[in-house]
Motif scaffolding. Structure first.
Motif, PDB file in Angstrom:
ATOM      1  N   HIS A   3      39.610  40.699  45.385  1.00  0.00           N
ATOM      2  CA  HIS A   3      40.165  41.368  44.456  1.00  0.00           C
ATOM      3  C   HIS A   3      39.131  41.812  43.262  1.00  0.00           C
ATOM      4  O   HIS A   3      38.206  41.263  43.203  1.00  0.00           O
ATOM      5  N   LYS A   4      39.579  43.193  42.908  1.00  0.00           N
ATOM      6  CA  LYS A   4      38.672  43.798  41.859  1.00  0.00           C
ATOM      7  C   LYS A   4      38.346  42.602  40.696  1.00  0.00           C
ATOM      8  O   LYS A   4      39.239  41.976  40.072  1.00  0.00           O
ATOM      9  N   CYS A   5      37.277  42.776  40.163  1.00  0.00           N
ATOM     10  CA  CYS A   5      36.608  41.876  38.967  1.00  0.00           C
ATOM     11  C   CYS A   5      36.755  40.524  39.288  1.00  0.00           C
ATOM     12  O   CYS A   5      36.847  39.603  38.426  1.00  0.00           O
ATOM     13  N   GLY A   6      37.007  39.864  40.484  1.00  0.00           N
ATOM     14  CA  GLY A   6      37.043  38.518  40.872  1.00  0.00           C
ATOM     15  C   GLY A   6      38.333  37.905  40.443  1.00  0.00           C
ATOM     16  O   GLY A   6      38.452  36.747  40.382  1.00  0.00           O
ATOM     17  N   ASN A   7      39.297  38.740  40.326  1.00  0.00           N
ATOM     18  CA  ASN A   7      40.700  38.186  39.863  1.00  0.00           C
ATOM     19  C   ASN A   7      41.538  37.431  41.094  1.00  0.00           C
ATOM     20  O   ASN A   7      40.945  37.738  42.167  1.00  0.00           O
ATOM     21  N   PHE A  16      45.118  48.881  35.807  1.00  0.00           N
ATOM     22  CA  PHE A  16      43.569  48.970  35.954  1.00  0.00           C
ATOM     23  C   PHE A  16      43.440  47.299  36.074  1.00  0.00           C
ATOM     24  O   PHE A  16      44.148  46.554  35.459  1.00  0.00           O
ATOM     25  N   ALA A  17      42.547  46.905  36.986  1.00  0.00           N
ATOM     26  CA  ALA A  17      42.237  45.384  37.098  1.00  0.00           C
ATOM     27  C   ALA A  17      41.086  45.152  36.130  1.00  0.00           C
ATOM     28  O   ALA A  17      40.116  46.021  35.772  1.00  0.00           O
ATOM     29  N   PHE A  18      41.091  44.131  35.209  1.00  0.00           N
ATOM     30  CA  PHE A  18      40.128  43.711  34.292  1.00  0.00           C
ATOM     31  C   PHE A  18      40.041  42.308  34.311  1.00  0.00           C
ATOM     32  O   PHE A  18      41.080  41.605  34.692  1.00  0.00           O
ATOM     33  N   ILE A  32      32.642  41.810  30.384  1.00  0.00           N
ATOM     34  CA  ILE A  32      33.765  42.444  30.484  1.00  0.00           C
ATOM     35  C   ILE A  32      33.833  43.193  31.547  1.00  0.00           C
ATOM     36  O   ILE A  32      32.972  44.123  32.045  1.00  0.00           O
ATOM     37  N   CYS A  33      34.768  43.308  32.439  1.00  0.00           N
ATOM     38  CA  CYS A  33      34.772  43.815  33.746  1.00  0.00           C
ATOM     39  C   CYS A  33      36.018  44.760  33.878  1.00  0.00           C
ATOM     40  O   CYS A  33      37.144  44.287  33.420  1.00  0.00           O
ATOM     41  N   LEU A  34      36.006  46.097  34.362  1.00  0.00           N
ATOM     42  CA  LEU A  34      37.167  47.049  34.650  1.00  0.00           C
ATOM     43  C   LEU A  34      37.086  47.561  35.934  1.00  0.00           C
ATOM     44  O   LEU A  34      35.951  48.205  36.280  1.00  0.00           O
ATOM     45  N   GLU A  35      38.044  47.516  36.715  1.00  0.00           N
ATOM     46  CA  GLU A  35      37.952  47.997  38.237  1.00  0.00           C
ATOM     47  C   GLU A  35      36.680  47.722  38.793  1.00  0.00           C
ATOM     48  O   GLU A  35      36.202  48.691  39.439  1.00  0.00           O
ATOM     49  N   GLY A  61      40.302  55.348  32.710  1.00  0.00           N
ATOM     50  CA  GLY A  61      39.493  54.121  32.814  1.00  0.00           C
ATOM     51  C   GLY A  61      37.994  54.259  32.662  1.00  0.00           C
ATOM     52  O   GLY A  61      37.241  53.498  32.863  1.00  0.00           O
ATOM     53  N   LYS A  62      37.538  55.423  32.213  1.00  0.00           N
ATOM     54  CA  LYS A  62      36.103  55.750  31.993  1.00  0.00           C
ATOM     55  C   LYS A  62      35.566  55.116  30.733  1.00  0.00           C
ATOM     56  O   LYS A  62      36.349  55.205  29.741  1.00  0.00           O
ATOM     57  N   LEU A  63      34.701  54.566  30.749  1.00  0.00           N
ATOM     58  CA  LEU A  63      33.988  53.787  29.409  1.00  0.00           C
ATOM     59  C   LEU A  63      33.614  54.762  28.473  1.00  0.00           C
ATOM     60  O   LEU A  63      32.627  55.627  28.733  1.00  0.00           O
TER      61      LEU A  63
END
Length: 74
Positions: A3-7, A16-18, A32-35, A61-63
């Motif tokens: 899964h995204k960001c190791g969730n 958003f996955a974070f 900090i991880c996002l998507e 979701g853009k940094l």
């Protein structure tokens, strides 16, 4: 499955996955991880002592910006 960001679970659609990981003293820095994109980490050399913040556009979701605020020295 990965899964995204190791969730452990996938996020619902339109979310958003974070993952935010706190550092451990001066041994391990925060991240900090996002998507599935690491926004801040010691590897990226954009973290600091204190409060680390990533400003992200809530729609895309853009940094936008990262910064660290040293709460110890003032």
């Amino acid at each position: 499955p990965r899964h995204k960001c190791g969730n452990q679970k996938s996020c619902p659609q339109n979310y958003f996955a974070f993952k935010i990981i706190s550092g451990a003293a001066n041994v391990v820095g925060p991240s900090i991880c996002l998507e599935d994109l690491v926004l801040m980490s010691s590897v990226k050399n954009n973290i600091g002592r204190g409060l680390n913040i990533a400003l992200v556009n809530g729609t895309t979701g853009k940094l936008l910006k990262t910064d660290a605020f040293d709460m110890y020295s003032g």
